[in-house]
Write a protein that holds these residues in place. Sequence first.
Motif, PDB file in Angstrom:
ATOM      1  N   ALA A 717       0.827  -1.206   0.000  1.00 44.88           N
ATOM      2  CA  ALA A 717       0.000   0.000   0.000  1.00 44.88           C
ATOM      3  C   ALA A 717       0.862   1.258   0.000  1.00 44.88           C
ATOM      4  O   ALA A 717       0.583   2.229  -0.716  1.00 44.88           O
ATOM      5  CB  ALA A 717      -0.933  -0.007   1.210  1.00 44.88           C
ATOM      6  N   LYS A 718       1.926   1.252   0.809  1.00 45.52           N
ATOM      7  CA  LYS A 718       2.820   2.403   0.857  1.00 45.52           C
ATOM      8  C   LYS A 718       3.444   2.666  -0.501  1.00 45.52           C
ATOM      9  O   LYS A 718       3.479   3.809  -0.986  1.00 45.52           O
ATOM     10  CB  LYS A 718       3.921   2.176   1.902  1.00 45.52           C
ATOM     11  CG  LYS A 718       3.515   2.414   3.343  1.00 45.52           C
ATOM     12  CD  LYS A 718       4.722   2.277   4.251  1.00 45.52           C
ATOM     13  CE  LYS A 718       4.360   2.550   5.703  1.00 45.52           C
ATOM     14  NZ  LYS A 718       5.533   2.454   6.592  1.00 45.52           N
ATOM     15  N   ARG A 719       3.969   1.608  -1.117  1.00 43.19           N
ATOM     16  CA  ARG A 719       4.661   1.783  -2.387  1.00 43.19           C
ATOM     17  C   ARG A 719       3.698   2.261  -3.473  1.00 43.19           C
ATOM     18  O   ARG A 719       4.039   3.120  -4.301  1.00 43.19           O
ATOM     19  CB  ARG A 719       5.333   0.477  -2.805  1.00 43.19           C
ATOM     20  CG  ARG A 719       6.476   0.093  -1.882  1.00 43.19           C
ATOM     21  CD  ARG A 719       7.093  -1.256  -2.257  1.00 43.19           C
ATOM     22  NE  ARG A 719       8.086  -1.633  -1.257  1.00 43.19           N
ATOM     23  CZ  ARG A 719       9.325  -1.162  -1.231  1.00 43.19           C
ATOM     24  NH1 ARG A 719       9.716  -0.307  -2.146  1.00 43.19           N
ATOM     25  NH2 ARG A 719      10.170  -1.534  -0.288  1.00 43.19           N
ATOM     26  N   HIS A 765       4.141   8.962  10.958  1.00 48.94           N
ATOM     27  CA  HIS A 765       5.466   8.796  11.571  1.00 48.94           C
ATOM     28  C   HIS A 765       6.535   8.436  10.542  1.00 48.94           C
ATOM     29  O   HIS A 765       7.721   8.372  10.882  1.00 48.94           O
ATOM     30  CB  HIS A 765       5.406   7.695  12.623  1.00 48.94           C
ATOM     31  CG  HIS A 765       4.894   6.390  12.071  1.00 48.94           C
ATOM     32  ND1 HIS A 765       3.543   6.134  11.919  1.00 48.94           N
ATOM     33  CD2 HIS A 765       5.537   5.289  11.592  1.00 48.94           C
ATOM     34  CE1 HIS A 765       3.378   4.931  11.388  1.00 48.94           C
ATOM     35  NE2 HIS A 765       4.568   4.412  11.180  1.00 48.94           N
ATOM     36  N   ASP A 766       6.142   8.187   9.298  1.00 51.51           N
ATOM     37  CA  ASP A 766       7.080   7.728   8.266  1.00 51.51           C
ATOM     38  C   ASP A 766       7.287   8.840   7.226  1.00 51.51           C
ATOM     39  O   ASP A 766       6.449   9.030   6.342  1.00 51.51           O
ATOM     40  CB  ASP A 766       6.532   6.465   7.595  1.00 51.51           C
ATOM     41  CG  ASP A 766       7.544   5.839   6.644  1.00 51.51           C
ATOM     42  OD1 ASP A 766       8.623   6.449   6.425  1.00 51.51           O
ATOM     43  OD2 ASP A 766       7.270   4.750   6.110  1.00 51.51           O
ATOM     44  N   ILE A 815       2.122  14.525  14.538  1.00 46.74           N
ATOM     45  CA  ILE A 815       3.586  14.517  14.544  1.00 46.74           C
ATOM     46  C   ILE A 815       4.134  15.090  15.837  1.00 46.74           C
ATOM     47  O   ILE A 815       5.243  14.732  16.274  1.00 46.74           O
ATOM     48  CB  ILE A 815       4.137  15.285  13.316  1.00 46.74           C
ATOM     49  CG1 ILE A 815       5.558  14.811  12.969  1.00 46.74           C
ATOM     50  CG2 ILE A 815       4.157  16.784  13.554  1.00 46.74           C
ATOM     51  CD1 ILE A 815       5.615  13.415  12.440  1.00 46.74           C
ATOM     52  N   LEU A 816       3.374  15.964  16.477  1.00 49.94           N
ATOM     53  CA  LEU A 816       3.825  16.522  17.757  1.00 49.94           C
ATOM     54  C   LEU A 816       3.924  15.461  18.839  1.00 49.94           C
ATOM     55  O   LEU A 816       4.669  15.613  19.803  1.00 49.94           O
ATOM     56  CB  LEU A 816       2.874  17.632  18.204  1.00 49.94           C
ATOM     57  CG  LEU A 816       2.979  18.948  17.424  1.00 49.94           C
ATOM     58  CD1 LEU A 816       1.855  19.890  17.816  1.00 49.94           C
ATOM     59  CD2 LEU A 816       4.327  19.612  17.657  1.00 49.94           C
ATOM     60  N   THR A 817       3.195  14.377  18.671  1.00 50.36           N
ATOM     61  CA  THR A 817       3.257  13.303  19.673  1.00 50.36           C
ATOM     62  C   THR A 817       4.550  12.515  19.589  1.00 50.36           C
ATOM     63  O   THR A 817       4.882  11.765  20.514  1.00 50.36           O
ATOM     64  CB  THR A 817       2.068  12.341  19.489  1.00 50.36           C
ATOM     65  OG1 THR A 817       2.167  11.703  18.200  1.00 50.36           O
ATOM     66  CG2 THR A 817       0.748  13.087  19.591  1.00 50.36           C
TER      67      THR A 817
END
Length: 1074
Positions: A717-719, A765-766, A815-817
Motif C-alpha cells: 500500500a505504501k509503495r 510517523h514515516d 507529529i507533535l506526539t
Amino acid sequence: MRDPGRKSLAQLENLCKQLYETTDTTTRLQAEKALVEFTNSPDCLSKCQLLLERGSSSYSQLLAATCLTKLVSRTNNPLPLEQRIDIRNYVLNYLATRPKLATFVTQALIQLYARITKLGWFDCQKDDYVFRNAITDVTRFLQVQCIYLIQHIHIYKHTHTLTHTTHPLTKHRKIASSFRDSSLFDIFTLSCNLLKQASGKNLNLNDESQHGLLMQLLKLTHNCLNFDFIGTSTDESSDDLCTVQIPTSWRSAFLDSSTLQLFFDLYHSIPPSFSPLVLSCLVQIASVRRSLFNNAERAKFLSHLVDGVKRILENPQSLSDPNNYHEFCRLLARLKSNYQLGELVKVENYPEVIRLIANFTVTSLQHWEFAPNSVHYLLSLWQRLAASVPYVKATEPHMLETYTPEVTKAYITSRLESVHIILRDGLEDPLEDTGLVQQQLDQLSTIGRCEYEKTCALLVQLFDQSAQSYQELLQSASASPMDIAVQEGRLTWLVYIIGAVIGGRVSFASTDEQDAMDGELVCRVLQLMNLTDSRLAQAGNEKLELAMLSFFEQFRKIYIGDQVQKSSKLYRRLSEVLGLNDETMVLSVFIGKIITNLKYWGRCEPITSKTLQLLNDLSIGYPFLSYSVRKLVKLSAVQFMLNNHTSEHFSFLGINNQSNLTDMRCRTTFYTALGRLLMVDLGEDEDQYEQFMLPLTAAFEAVAQMFSTNSFNEQEAKRTLVGLVRDLRGIAFAFNAKTSFMMLFEWIYPSYMPILQRAIELWYHDPACTTPVLKLMAELVHNRSQRLQFDVSSPNGFFLFRETSKMITMYGNRILTLGEVPKDQVYAALSGSYVNFGVFRLFFYDALDNALQTFIKLLLFFSHSDLLDYPKLIFFYYSLLEVLTQDHMNFIFFLEPRVIMYILSSISEGLTALDTMVCTGCCFFLDHIVTYLFKQLSRSTFFRTTPLNQESDRFLHIMQQHPEMIQQIFFTVLNIIIFEDCRNQWFFFRPLLGLILLNEKYFFFLRNSIVNSQPPEKQQAIFLCFENLMEGIERNLLTKNRDRFTQNLSAFRREVNVFLKNSTYGVNSNDMMS
C-alpha cells in the motif's frame, strides 16, 4: 590570586590525564564534566595561572591556555582591560622563557595571545591602543635561538587570523580592516626580510629548529598573502577566478622585482618538502589584482613571473613531488586567469615558454595516474587560452594553433590507453566520478574546438578503430570478456568526448565545414547506439549508456530547437548516412532511445533518471509551444507513451519490494514531461484527459480497496500510494493552465482526497510516505501562473483550502506526539491568493484557524538554532511570516506573548542572516508590523496617555511591556544600514521610518551614542547628518513621506560612511540596551 593548594592542582592534572589519555569512555566523560565545571568556576583564572606555573604535565598547561582563551572571549561579563593586558604580557613572557613546551601547548598559548590581541584591537588606555603594538611586543622577545623566533613567527601568523567567536561579524570585519591597514604590511615585510636572511645563509635543515624556522616563515608569508583583504570570504574550494586584492599601499613590494625573485630563488635552493609553500606564495603573488599596476608595470611584472615559470619548467626535478606538481599547476592556471593572452604573447620568452608549458601538459596528461586532481588547472589554462584566440589583437603569434591540438590529442589518447590498465589492475575508474569527468569535458570542449579539423580527424580515426574492433569481438565466439570490456571503455570515453566537442560549438564562430564534421561524429555515435541497443536483451554497459545520454544532451542543446538552421550541414550528413532527413526524424531517434532505456534499464537509477531528464528537457516549450515540441507530440512513440504509461511497458513504474521508497523520485520527472506533452493538444478535451488518467485512477482505486479492509499488505500500500502521489505531483507541476488544472482538481476532489488524508493518518510517523503526500498538497495549492482562478460561483477554492487545512492539522497534531517535528510546508496554502479567508470567519468555518494554530504548535517545537541550521526550513518559515503579516495581521496581534516574543526574536536574528532572501523576508515582516502598530496608535488615544486595553490588542500591550525587543530590532536595522555592506539596502530602508516614529526617544539615544563615540572633531558633522536625515519628514507613513525619507537615508548613509571610514567606532548593542 588565591592559592587553591597543591592537592587541588593534583586533582586537576589527574582529570586532564583522564580526559586525554584514558580509553575508558565513562572515566573520560566524568573527567570532561568535572573540567567543564572548573572552567565555569569563579576562581578559574587564578587556578589557570597556577597550572601554568606549577603544572607538571603538558595537558594541564593545555587546559589552562584553553580556559584563559574562553575567559577573554566571553561577551557577557568580560575581563577588565588591565587584566587582559596582564594576561597578554604573562603569555609572552611564558613563551619566551619556556622554549621546550609541547607543540600543542605552544599553539594554544599563541592562539590565546592572538585572541586577546584581536578582541582588544579597539581598546584604549591613556589614548594608546594597547593591543595594536603586536610587532613591538613580539620583537622585544626575539632571541638568538631559532626556537624563540619560531614561536613569535607563530604569533604573527595567528594574530591576523579571523577566528570565529560569538562577536558580531561587523566587529570582526572592522578589526580585520584596521589590522590590514596598520600592521599586516609590516608583518609581510618582516617575513620577506627574514626569508632573505635565511636564504642568504647556509641553513642546516637537518637541524629541527632551523627546519621549523623556515617552515614557519613560509607559512607566515603565505597567510599574509592569503588574507581576506576586502572581506569577501571567498569559497576556498573554488579558486579558478581568485584575485588577491592587495592594498595600494603594498605597491612598492610588488614593483620591486626582488620580492618575486626571492620566492623563485627559494624554490630552487631549498628541499622539495618546503617547495609547496613557496609555490603557494607564488600563486598568490601571480593573482595580485591587475589595477595595482599601470600597463608598463604590469608588463614588467608579468615578464619576471613568466621567466620564473620558465626556469622551473627547465629544471622540473622537484615537480615529481605531488604537492609541488599540484601547486605549480595552480600557478600556471593563474597566468591566464589574471592576464590576457595579448599581454602574454608580448613577453620576450613567450614562444619558448608556451612550448615548455605544452610539453609539460602533454606529459602530465599521459601520466594520468599521477595527481589526477591537478589536471583541472592545466586544462583550465588551455581552455582560457583557446577561448581568447578570437579576441587577441597583438601582432605577435600566439602559436596556439600548434600546441592546442597536441594537448587535445594527449588528453584523448591518454584516457583511451588508461582503460586497459584500469581493468587489468583493478584500479579506480575515473568514469565513475561523473562530476570530475564532466568538469574536464567542459574544459576540453573549448580546447578541442580550436583547430577543430585536427580534433575531428583524430576522433574519427580512433572511433572507427575501436568500433571496428568492438564489432569484430561481438561477432567472434572466442572473444574474451576483458577485450570486449576494454573496447566498451574506449568507446565510452570517445562518446563522452564527442558529446563535449559538439557542445562546445559557438554559433557565431562556427562554419559549415565544422557543422559537417559534427555530422560525421554524430553519425558514428548513432550507428554505435543502434549496435548496442540491439544487444540490450543479452547484455549492456551502464557507463557506455550514460555516455550516450551525455552525448544526446549536448546534441539537443546545440542542434535541436527553433533557433537551429535546418539547412545545417550536419542535417545533410545525417540524411546521407542514416536517412534522417529532418528534425522530426532526429527527434524520433531521441524518443526511441528514451523508450528503449526505460524498457531495459528501468531498474538502473542513474540511467533512468538521466533518461527522464532528457525527456523532460525535450518537453520544455509550453506555453510558448515551440515547433520542436509540436513535432515531438506528433510522433507515434510519444503518443504510445501518453497512452501506455504503465508498469507493463515501463518497469520503473512498477512496485518493487526490494527498492527504497525514495527511489521513486524519478516518477515525478516522468509525469512532468508527459503532462507537458499532453497539454500541447489537450485543450478542453476531457475524454482525452480521462483516458490519460486511467492508470492513476486504477492505482487510487487499488489503494482505496486496501484501506477499506481491516488487514492489508502495508508495504504494498505504501509503495503504491507513494508512487501515485509522485506521479500526480509531476502532472500538477506541468498543468500550469487554468483549464487543465481544473480537470486535475475535479478528478482528485472529492473522490480521492480522503485517501490522502487516510494515508497521513496511518503513516504520519514515516517521512518517506508523508513527504510525497505533503509535497503534492503544496503543489496543488501553489497558484502558479494564476491557475487557481476559480469561477465566482465555484466553492472549489474553499474546498481546496479546507482539505489542505484538514491535512495540516491532522499531520501537525499527530507529529507533535513523536517529539520530533519535520519541516512543514503550510505557507503555500496561505499565499495562493485563490480564496477569501474572511469568509471562513463569516460562516464560522474553523479551517483557517486550525491551520494557523497548527503552525504555532509546530513553531514552538523549534529553537532558533534549528531554524538557522536548515536553509529550507528557515526559508519557508520567513516566507510564511511575510504572508501572515500581509494578509492575516489580526492573527499575529492576538497571539500569546511567548509566541510573539519568539517570532520577534527570530526576526532579530534573521536580519543578520547571510541569505538575502531571509533578510528581505524579515524586512517585509517588520515593515508590515511597524506600519500596523503606528496606524493603530495614531487612531487610538494612546498618545494622550490613555491606558491600553490588553484585550483589545495583545500585541500593542506586549510592545508596551517589552520595549527592549523592538528597540533591539531597531538597533540591528540601523547598525546594518550604517556600518555594513547592505546589498539589499532598499528593503532595510522600508521599516526604518516606522521604527523611528514608534521609538523617537530611543532614536535620539542611538543618535547621541553614535555621535559621542566619535572623535570630538567629527561629532558635529555626524550630528548634522542625523539632522538632515529627518529634514522634511512628517509624522506619517504615507508613500510620499516614505519616498522622501528613503532619499534622505541614502544621502545619510553615504555621508556617514565617509566620516566613519577611518573611525574606531564600535558601539556594543548590549551597552545601548542597558
